[in-house]
Write an enzyme that holds these catalytic residues in place. Sequence first.
Site, mmCIF file in Angstrom:
data_model
loop_
_atom_site.group_PDB
_atom_site.id
_atom_site.type_symbol
_atom_site.label_atom_id
_atom_site.label_comp_id
_atom_site.label_asym_id
_atom_site.label_seq_id
_atom_site.Cartn_x
_atom_site.Cartn_y
_atom_site.Cartn_z
ATOM 1 C CG ASP A 196 -2.039 0.998 1.124
ATOM 2 O OD1 ASP A 196 -3.200 0.584 1.123
ATOM 3 O OD2 ASP A 196 -1.745 2.217 1.043
ATOM 4 C CB ILE A 197 1.080 4.076 -2.377
ATOM 5 C CG1 ILE A 197 2.254 4.899 -2.889
ATOM 6 C CG2 ILE A 197 -0.180 4.895 -2.294
ATOM 7 C CD1 ILE A 197 3.440 4.103 -3.289
ATOM 8 C CD GLU B 193 -7.946 5.731 -1.522
ATOM 9 O OE1 GLU B 193 -7.906 5.681 -0.277
ATOM 10 O OE2 GLU B 193 -6.945 5.815 -2.248
ATOM 11 C CG HIS C 153 -8.503 -3.391 -2.118
ATOM 12 N ND1 HIS C 153 -9.446 -2.732 -2.863
ATOM 13 C CD2 HIS C 153 -8.273 -2.598 -1.034
ATOM 14 C CE1 HIS C 153 -9.773 -1.591 -2.271
ATOM 15 N NE2 HIS C 153 -9.075 -1.489 -1.151
ATOM 16 C CG HIS D 160 -6.487 -2.715 3.445
ATOM 17 N ND1 HIS D 160 -5.754 -1.570 3.207
ATOM 18 C CD2 HIS D 160 -7.691 -2.520 2.858
ATOM 19 C CE1 HIS D 160 -6.496 -0.713 2.526
ATOM 20 N NE2 HIS D 160 -7.679 -1.266 2.289
HETATM 21 P P1 AMP Z 1 -9.857 1.378 0.244
HETATM 22 O O1 AMP Z 1 -10.453 1.314 -1.155
HETATM 23 O O2 AMP Z 1 -10.627 2.317 1.129
HETATM 24 O O3 AMP Z 1 -9.671 0.025 0.847
HETATM 25 O O4 AMP Z 1 -8.415 2.027 0.133
HETATM 26 C C1 AMP Z 1 -7.595 1.830 -0.994
HETATM 27 C C2 AMP Z 1 -6.164 1.678 -0.556
HETATM 28 O O5 AMP Z 1 -5.394 1.634 -1.751
HETATM 29 C C3 AMP Z 1 -5.605 2.819 0.291
HETATM 30 O O6 AMP Z 1 -5.021 2.266 1.478
HETATM 31 C C4 AMP Z 1 -4.555 3.468 -0.604
HETATM 32 O O7 AMP Z 1 -3.425 3.933 0.114
HETATM 33 C C5 AMP Z 1 -4.193 2.332 -1.545
HETATM 34 N N1 AMP Z 1 -3.711 2.786 -2.844
HETATM 35 C C6 AMP Z 1 -4.321 3.657 -3.684
HETATM 36 N N2 AMP Z 1 -3.579 3.841 -4.805
HETATM 37 C C7 AMP Z 1 -2.478 3.050 -4.657
HETATM 38 C C8 AMP Z 1 -1.328 2.804 -5.460
HETATM 39 N N3 AMP Z 1 -1.133 3.392 -6.650
HETATM 40 N N4 AMP Z 1 -0.384 1.936 -4.997
HETATM 41 C C9 AMP Z 1 -0.554 1.329 -3.795
HETATM 42 N N5 AMP Z 1 -1.621 1.526 -2.995
HETATM 43 C C10 AMP Z 1 -2.569 2.381 -3.410
#
Ligand code: AMP
Length: 131
Positions: free
Chosen positions: A29-30, A88, A93, A95
């Site tokens: 995760d970024i 988001e 996905h 975590h």
């Molecule tokens: P959520 O959809 O609420 O589970 O959150 C999406 C997750 O994806 C967040 O923790 C972001 O930090 C992560 N994220 C978004 N874009 C990227 C990326 N380009 N590379 C890695 N992680 C990402």
Amino acid sequence: MATIFSRIITGEIPSYKIAEEDRFFAFLDINPMAKGHTLVVPKQETDYLFDLDDTLLSEMMLFAKKVAKAIEAAVSCERVGVMVIGLEVPHAHIHLIPINREGDMNLANPRVNLSNEEFEEIAANIRSCFA
Ligand code: AMP
């Protein structure tokens, strides 16, 4: 239009890759809640985790287990916490977050700032533990 995670899977967008199998991909995760915070995604584009068919969801969990074991081996932590949010990015996905106490899973916690070198090092360490 492809989701950002599909573009990561194809390599169009760079990521700190952890592992890949036929139908799944894992990367750091970024914006991590902890060092080693990893996302596990199916290559199939489905928004909501629980809309995946039973077989894919079960196999995704087994892939996530292998990734979690690698995280545990590479990162000092009590265990690996599992979280599903998905508000988001509309691509299912899971975590995987190294934790030491319940509060480490609090979304309100400040995120960890890591340099590119630190991300690379963590990813390499976890990759080396992935069986
Ligand atoms: P959520 O959809 O609420 O589970 O959150 C999406 C997750 O994806 C967040 O923790 C972001 O930090 C992560 N994220 C978004 N874009 C990227 C990326 N380009 N590379 C890695 N992680 C990402």
